[in-house]
Design a protein around this motif. Sequence first.
Motif, PDB file in Angstrom:
ATOM      1  N   TYR A  65       0.859  -1.182   0.000  1.00 59.23           N
ATOM      2  CA  TYR A  65       0.000   0.000   0.000  1.00 59.23           C
ATOM      3  C   TYR A  65       0.891   1.226   0.000  1.00 59.23           C
ATOM      4  O   TYR A  65       1.929   1.252   0.660  1.00 59.23           O
ATOM      5  N   LEU A  66       0.462   2.223  -0.718  1.00 58.33           N
ATOM      6  CA  LEU A  66       1.139   3.507  -0.719  1.00 58.33           C
ATOM      7  C   LEU A  66       0.125   4.541  -0.255  1.00 58.33           C
ATOM      8  O   LEU A  66      -0.954   4.675  -0.840  1.00 58.33           O
ATOM      9  N   ARG A  67       0.450   5.227   0.811  1.00 59.62           N
ATOM     10  CA  ARG A  67      -0.442   6.263   1.347  1.00 59.62           C
ATOM     11  C   ARG A  67       0.339   7.559   1.315  1.00 59.62           C
ATOM     12  O   ARG A  67       1.369   7.685   1.950  1.00 59.62           O
ATOM     13  N   GLY A  68      -0.154   8.504   0.559  1.00 59.13           N
ATOM     14  CA  GLY A  68       0.609   9.731   0.364  1.00 59.13           C
ATOM     15  C   GLY A  68       1.752   9.458  -0.601  1.00 59.13           C
ATOM     16  O   GLY A  68       1.704   8.510  -1.384  1.00 59.13           O
ATOM     17  N   GLU A  69       2.781  10.266  -0.538  1.00 60.63           N
ATOM     18  CA  GLU A  69       3.905  10.090  -1.472  1.00 60.63           C
ATOM     19  C   GLU A  69       4.987   9.177  -0.936  1.00 60.63           C
ATOM     20  O   GLU A  69       5.655   8.487  -1.687  1.00 60.63           O
ATOM     21  N   ASP A  70       5.170   9.171   0.382  1.00 67.47           N
ATOM     22  CA  ASP A  70       6.314   8.455   0.953  1.00 67.47           C
ATOM     23  C   ASP A  70       5.947   7.301   1.867  1.00 67.47           C
ATOM     24  O   ASP A  70       6.800   6.506   2.215  1.00 67.47           O
ATOM     25  N   GLU A  71       4.706   7.220   2.277  1.00 67.38           N
ATOM     26  CA  GLU A  71       4.326   6.233   3.285  1.00 67.38           C
ATOM     27  C   GLU A  71       3.982   4.902   2.642  1.00 67.38           C
ATOM     28  O   GLU A  71       2.928   4.718   2.067  1.00 67.38           O
ATOM     29  N   ARG A  72       4.900   3.964   2.749  1.00 61.89           N
ATOM     30  CA  ARG A  72       4.702   2.639   2.172  1.00 61.89           C
ATOM     31  C   ARG A  72       4.460   1.629   3.288  1.00 61.89           C
ATOM     32  O   ARG A  72       5.091   1.679   4.323  1.00 61.89           O
ATOM     33  N   SER A  73       3.552   0.710   3.020  1.00 61.44           N
ATOM     34  CA  SER A  73       3.250  -0.357   3.975  1.00 61.44           C
ATOM     35  C   SER A  73       3.088  -1.659   3.212  1.00 61.44           C
ATOM     36  O   SER A  73       2.704  -1.666   2.045  1.00 61.44           O
ATOM     37  N   ARG A  74       3.387  -2.753   3.881  1.00 59.01           N
ATOM     38  CA  ARG A  74       3.193  -4.076   3.299  1.00 59.01           C
ATOM     39  C   ARG A  74       2.416  -4.900   4.327  1.00 59.01           C
ATOM     40  O   ARG A  74       2.923  -5.180   5.400  1.00 59.01           O
ATOM     41  N   ILE A  75       1.195  -5.265   3.945  1.00 57.32           N
ATOM     42  CA  ILE A  75       0.302  -5.989   4.844  1.00 57.32           C
ATOM     43  C   ILE A  75       0.653  -7.476   4.806  1.00 57.32           C
ATOM     44  O   ILE A  75       0.722  -8.076   3.734  1.00 57.32           O
ATOM     45  N   ASP A  76       0.864  -8.088   5.980  1.00 64.29           N
ATOM     46  CA  ASP A  76       1.218  -9.507   6.030  1.00 64.29           C
ATOM     47  C   ASP A  76       0.151 -10.369   5.365  1.00 64.29           C
ATOM     48  O   ASP A  76       0.465 -11.244   4.565  1.00 64.29           O
ATOM     49  N   LEU A  77      -1.105 -10.119   5.699  1.00 69.02           N
ATOM     50  CA  LEU A  77      -2.190 -10.913   5.133  1.00 69.02           C
ATOM     51  C   LEU A  77      -3.440 -10.046   5.042  1.00 69.02           C
ATOM     52  O   LEU A  77      -3.799  -9.380   6.014  1.00 69.02           O
ATOM     53  N   GLN A  78      -4.039 -10.027   3.876  1.00 68.66           N
ATOM     54  CA  GLN A  78      -5.263  -9.260   3.655  1.00 68.66           C
ATOM     55  C   GLN A  78      -6.361 -10.210   3.200  1.00 68.66           C
ATOM     56  O   GLN A  78      -6.159 -11.010   2.291  1.00 68.66           O
ATOM     57  N   VAL A  79      -7.512 -10.117   3.850  1.00 69.49           N
ATOM     58  CA  VAL A  79      -8.682 -10.921   3.494  1.00 69.49           C
ATOM     59  C   VAL A  79      -9.791  -9.931   3.189  1.00 69.49           C
ATOM     60  O   VAL A  79     -10.104  -9.078   4.029  1.00 69.49           O
ATOM     61  N   ARG A  80     -10.393 -10.038   1.994  1.00 72.06           N
ATOM     62  CA  ARG A  80     -11.441  -9.067   1.669  1.00 72.06           C
ATOM     63  C   ARG A  80     -12.477  -9.636   0.719  1.00 72.06           C
ATOM     64  O   ARG A  80     -12.196 -10.534  -0.075  1.00 72.06           O
ATOM     65  N   LEU A  81     -13.648  -9.078   0.862  1.00 71.14           N
ATOM     66  CA  LEU A  81     -14.740  -9.310  -0.066  1.00 71.14           C
ATOM     67  C   LEU A  81     -15.188  -7.920  -0.486  1.00 71.14           C
ATOM     68  O   LEU A  81     -15.743  -7.174   0.338  1.00 71.14           O
ATOM     69  N   PRO A  82     -14.902  -7.529  -1.728  1.00 71.84           N
ATOM     70  CA  PRO A  82     -15.196  -6.165  -2.159  1.00 71.84           C
ATOM     71  C   PRO A  82     -16.623  -5.741  -1.793  1.00 71.84           C
ATOM     72  O   PRO A  82     -17.583  -6.464  -2.003  1.00 71.84           O
ATOM     73  N   GLY A  83     -16.706  -4.553  -1.188  1.00 67.57           N
ATOM     74  CA  GLY A  83     -17.984  -3.999  -0.777  1.00 67.57           C
ATOM     75  C   GLY A  83     -18.487  -4.496   0.566  1.00 67.57           C
ATOM     76  O   GLY A  83     -19.373  -3.897   1.160  1.00 67.57           O
ATOM     77  N   GLN A  84     -17.930  -5.601   1.075  1.00 65.44           N
ATOM     78  CA  GLN A  84     -18.419  -6.195   2.322  1.00 65.44           C
ATOM     79  C   GLN A  84     -17.435  -6.019   3.487  1.00 65.44           C
ATOM     80  O   GLN A  84     -17.780  -5.430   4.483  1.00 65.44           O
ATOM     81  N   PHE A  85     -16.243  -6.584   3.353  1.00 59.08           N
ATOM     82  CA  PHE A  85     -15.293  -6.509   4.464  1.00 59.08           C
ATOM     83  C   PHE A  85     -13.860  -6.526   3.959  1.00 59.08           C
ATOM     84  O   PHE A  85     -13.568  -6.997   2.869  1.00 59.08           O
ATOM     85  N   ILE A  86     -12.990  -5.957   4.808  1.00 58.83           N
ATOM     86  CA  ILE A  86     -11.551  -6.046   4.581  1.00 58.83           C
ATOM     87  C   ILE A  86     -10.919  -6.271   5.950  1.00 58.83           C
ATOM     88  O   ILE A  86     -11.297  -5.632   6.937  1.00 58.83           O
ATOM     89  N   VAL A  87      -9.997  -7.222   6.004  1.00 54.50           N
ATOM     90  CA  VAL A  87      -9.310  -7.573   7.237  1.00 54.50           C
ATOM     91  C   VAL A  87      -7.810  -7.541   6.959  1.00 54.50           C
ATOM     92  O   VAL A  87      -7.339  -8.151   5.995  1.00 54.50           O
TER      93      VAL A  87
END
Length: 139
Positions: A65-87
């Motif tokens: 994920y990139l938030r702003g210009e410099d803030e980078r993150s790497r999520i260990d595990l993402q679980v999602r159902l578009p429109g319903q949930f994101i974990v």
Amino acid sequence: MRTDNIFHLVHRFGNLEDQISACFGFVLQSNLHVLLALLRRLGVPTTTLTKNDLDSVEVETQVPYLRGEDERSRIDLQVRLPGQFIVFLESKLGNTGLGKNQFGKYAAILKDQRETYKHIRLALVTQFDRRLEAERWAS
């Protein structure tokens, strides 16, 4: 990276924490009972999810994920159902500390998703009970 093929995940990552996240992702992707149990444990309603919904759940590891210009993150595990949930699941092994900056970034990313998802969760996955430390961080 998708988690639907275990052979793409084994020994793909250098450190043990990332390998464990990838393997857990594979289990979630391939076993609906485990996925539903996790979602329920995190307070995500599952009673209205259809078989089609469950087949559409995306489980990915090391999601950038990139938030702003410099803030980078790497999520260990993402679980999602578009429109319903994101974990977001963050793994910590041994005595690895909880990085407030790291979780702060994750919380900010998830906060930006409030309009897109009905249910948003950030969970810490550890081998030891670190609830008190996590609660202290959250406050």
